[in-house]
Design a protein around this motif. Structure first.
Motif, PDB file in Angstrom:
ATOM      1  N   ALA A  49      21.702 184.307  79.298  1.00  7.46           N
ATOM      2  CA  ALA A  49      21.271 184.746  77.964  1.00  7.46           C
ATOM      3  C   ALA A  49      19.774 185.030  77.996  1.00  7.46           C
ATOM      4  N   LYS A  95      31.308 175.804  72.537  1.00  8.82           N
ATOM      5  CA  LYS A  95      30.745 177.150  72.486  1.00  8.82           C
ATOM      6  C   LYS A  95      29.256 177.048  72.772  1.00  8.82           C
ATOM      7  N   THR A 107      23.719 183.533  67.328  1.00  6.17           N
ATOM      8  CA  THR A 107      25.114 183.844  67.640  1.00  6.17           C
ATOM      9  C   THR A 107      25.800 182.576  68.132  1.00  6.17           C
ATOM     10  N   LYS A 109      28.919 181.760  70.570  1.00  6.03           N
ATOM     11  CA  LYS A 109      29.734 182.508  71.525  1.00  6.03           C
ATOM     12  C   LYS A 109      30.627 181.607  72.377  1.00  6.03           C
ATOM     13  N   ASP A 111      32.352 180.865  75.969  1.00  9.28           N
ATOM     14  CA  ASP A 111      31.774 180.939  77.307  1.00  9.28           C
ATOM     15  C   ASP A 111      32.386 182.129  78.058  1.00  9.28           C
ATOM     16  N   PRO A 112      31.552 183.096  78.505  1.00 11.75           N
ATOM     17  CA  PRO A 112      32.104 184.238  79.254  1.00 11.75           C
ATOM     18  C   PRO A 112      32.846 183.824  80.519  1.00 11.75           C
ATOM     19  N   HIS A 255      32.876 186.072  68.589  1.00 17.82           N
ATOM     20  CA  HIS A 255      32.729 185.039  69.621  1.00 17.82           C
ATOM     21  C   HIS A 255      32.756 185.617  71.039  1.00 17.82           C
ATOM     22  N   LEU A 257      31.818 188.961  74.005  1.00 12.74           N
ATOM     23  CA  LEU A 257      30.667 189.358  74.828  1.00 12.74           C
ATOM     24  C   LEU A 257      29.664 190.229  74.079  1.00 12.74           C
ATOM     25  N   PHE A 260      25.628 189.471  72.788  1.00 20.86           N
ATOM     26  CA  PHE A 260      25.837 188.080  73.182  1.00 20.86           C
ATOM     27  C   PHE A 260      24.659 187.171  72.841  1.00 20.86           C
ATOM     28  N   ASP A 261      23.479 187.579  73.245  1.00 22.75           N
ATOM     29  CA  ASP A 261      22.293 186.751  72.991  1.00 22.75           C
ATOM     30  C   ASP A 261      21.368 187.417  71.975  1.00 22.75           C
TER      31      ASP A 261
END
Length: 634
Positions: A49, A95, A107, A109, A111-112, A255, A257, A260-261
């Motif tokens: 990120a 998350k 955000t 999110k 976890d990718p 939530h 991609l 994302f950051d």
């Protein structure tokens, strides 16, 4: 709960590879990993990120409170935030809460790199492991013998949520599918299954093509280990596993991609390149090193950790062209003024090189619908490096021909023969896929003309022609027994149809075609080479008959194929053949066992020294109505 401690799985070399876009095992570093630090068990978290001001892990362990468990950014400008949280166990939901440097945007999110996700509509990631005792050592050691391009490829395409439902109308689990589906595929003789995307996705009507959890098998059907059991059981049955893989686009779900950051991290920042108008989804930034590493790591992950045998890459055409589904003024040419996406081309080549250099006996397959050159040719000769490509032109032309009433087919035989002019330009797979049985197109059986008998005779003829045609084969579930209705992802296939002779007959025909395909080297040894095919006569438009030879490495393996595309029975139909001898019948799509009329030739036929079709020898056949008949020298 203990606070975050400094810890890292990354070495300096890992970081250098990541920044260069060359780290293809990122799943070993990024994500949530159950580890033990100084004798204390817990979880190491790492997330990319680079535009973040702060990153916290939130979850059921800290009541989802932001800032209670902050990660620390690495000093090396990699943009990776990491830390070890003691006491967290497998099964914990979590998350990342990310506050961006961009105007303080926050955000939350998933976890990718999560290995497991909550069951949709819930959206959290779940701490998990991949511990499993594989039992497919024999398959893995001999996979190349099943999976090479000179081996039979008869693929059964499956949507797990609608292949079969239980008595309550609910999904079958991975473990239930490991019994029911595996036994069925083995019974019908397919060599491979292809699963429509099983990576976690939030929206059922997307059929899985809008991914959020790229590294997690969907929790709809069970745990990651349950999915491993399904793969294991397929391998035990001698069946290869192909996964649909979607590196072309991803949804804008909060939530996921996207953004994302607080920045365009995974997607291209230019909406002309970063947004797909057809699917209202985001497009990866293929020119960004870290994104390329993410995607290639994902491909490697499934091949390595889940013992998958191939990846079918979705929507390649949409990736290759900057103007795909865009009007004039909605796209920008590349630096040479062309419409090709140079970043994508570079990425796809690197992806294929990474896959083929890392694994023996696997294949990548492109769903690519244009005439882009050399898709399935090696990168060292300028190709994209895929093992195979879907032959969309064959699918379109063949279905268009078969939909016509038989009286008109003599005017359209070019629909069938045209594909033979380019069939060996790529390593083609012939697809009758899920896309052909939705959105008002009707089922494959529903497209066939004529009364009920003719519809099913046409269907068996279509499948026989497909299996005798050069190239690998793919059939969407339900097609093998003549599903009458269009595919409905919200329900089960219409298994009750198998009580009827016509439907059971189609299934028997497919089973026998699979057996024939696997047992006759002429049908697969040179399926991608012009040396494996020879016309006898393609010009008998008036009778709508085509005859050709499929050829193996040894001439004794050659087989002769006769297709009668009308319901007219042809008596004493003569064709030229390569040599003298006797022919024996291998397959007749009009056989009574398939609910056909039962017309056939004697089991053994004698070739005559009578010149015909430009050959010294010939033979007379009875051509059953709407049939494919297959012969071999005795």
């Amino acid at each position: 709960m203990n606070k975050v401690q400094a810890y890292s799985l990354f070495t300096d070399f890992d970081i250098d590879l990541f920044k260069a876009g060359k780290h293809f095992r990122l799943y070993e570093k990024l994500g949530a990993h159950l580890v033990e630090v100084d004798g204390v068990k817990g979880v190491y978290f790492a997330v990319w990120a680079p535009s973040a001001r702060s990153v916290s892990v939130v979850g059921d362990f800290n009541y989802w409170i932001q800032g209670d468990h902050p990660l620390q950014v690495r000093w090396d400008s990699s943009g990776i935030w990491e830390g070890f949280i003691p006491g967290i166990e497998k099964g914990t939901t979590y998350k990342y809460k990310i506050q961006s440097n961009n105007n303080g945007i926050i955000t939350e999110k998933a976890d990718p790199f999560a290995l497991y996700c909550e069951h949709p509509p819930h959206t959290a990631s779940v701490v998990w492991d991949l511990d499993y005792q594989w039992k497919d050592k024999k398959w893995m050691e001999t996979r190349k013998q099943h999976n090479d391009l000179d081996k039979p490829y008869s693929v059964y395409e499956v949507h797990l949520g609608s292949w079969k439902r239980n008595a309550e109308g609910k999904f079958l689990s991975y473990l239930e599918l490991a019994e029911d589906l595996v036994n069925y595929v083995k019974e019908t003789g397919f060599t491979h299954v292809e699963f429509m995307p099983i990576m976690e996705y939030p929206y059922d009507p997307s059929w899985g093509y809008q991914l959020v959890g790229y590294f997690a098998p969907t929790s709809r059907f069970g745990t990651p280990q349950d999915f491993m059991v399904l793969v294991d059981k397929l391998h035990e049955a001698g069946i290869g596993v192909i996964l649909d893989w979607v590196p072309s686009h991803f949804p804008e779900d909060a939530h996921g991609l996207g953004f994302f950051d607080g920045s365009n991290l995974f997607e291209h920042p230019d909406r002309r390149k970063g947004y797909h108008p057809d699917w209202k989804s985001l497009v990866f930034n293929y020119g960004r090193n870290e994104v390329r590493a993410f995607l290639i790591s994902n491909a490697i992950f499934w091949l390595h950790n889940y013992h998958v045998d191939g990846l079918r890459v979705d929507a390649v055409a949409s990736m290759l062209y900057l103007d795909y589904s865009r009007n004039e003024g909605e796209w920008e040419p590349n630096i040479f003024g062309g419409r090709e996406n140079l970043d994508t081309i570079s990425f796809l080549k690197e992806f294929n090189e990474a896959v083929y250099s890392s694994f023996e006996g696997v294949q990548t397959i492109a769903e690519e619908s244009t005439s882009f050159p050399m898709v399935s040719r090696p990168t060292f000769v300028g190709g994209l490096g895929f093992g195979m490509k879907w032959m969309m032109g064959w699918m379109h032309d063949t279905l268009q021909y078969f939909q016509k009433e038989t009286v008109y087919r003599k005017y359209h035989q070019n629909d069938l023969t045209f594909g033979m002019t380019y069939v060996f330009s790529e390593n083609f797979m012939l697809p009758l896929s899920h896309d052909e049985v939705v959105y008002g197109k009707k089922s494959i059986a529903g497209r066939m003309p004529g009364d009920e008998w003719q519809k099913f005779a046409n269907l068996r003829l279509l499948y026989g022609y497909m299996f005798m045609h050069p190239g690998a084969k793919l059939l969407f579930m339900g097609g093998e027994f003549g599903q009458s209705a269009e595919w409905n992802f919200e329900g089960s296939l219409d298994w009750h149809l198998l009580q009827y002779d016509y439907h059971e007959g189609v299934k028997k025909a497919i089973t026998d075609l699979n057996t024939l395909y696997k047992s006759q080297p002429a049908l697969y040894e040179k399926q991608f080479s012009p040396e494996g095919f020879e016309w006898i006569n393609y010009s008998d438009h008036q009778n709508a008959v085509m005859t050709f030879i499929r050829k193996g490495i040894k001439t004794k393996d050659d087989i002769i194929v006769v297709c009668n595309f009308t319901q007219v029975v042809r008596q004493n139909y003569r064709i030229g053949v390569p040599k003298k001898g006797k022919l024996t019948a291998l397959f007749n799509s009009d056989a009574a066992i398939y609910a056909g009329s039962g017309l056939s030739n004697p089991n053994k036929l004698t070739v005559e020294a009578f010149p015909y079709d430009g050959r010294d020898y010939s033979i007379e056949f009875l051509l059953p109505p709407l049939s494919v008949t297959v012969y071999k020298y005795a």
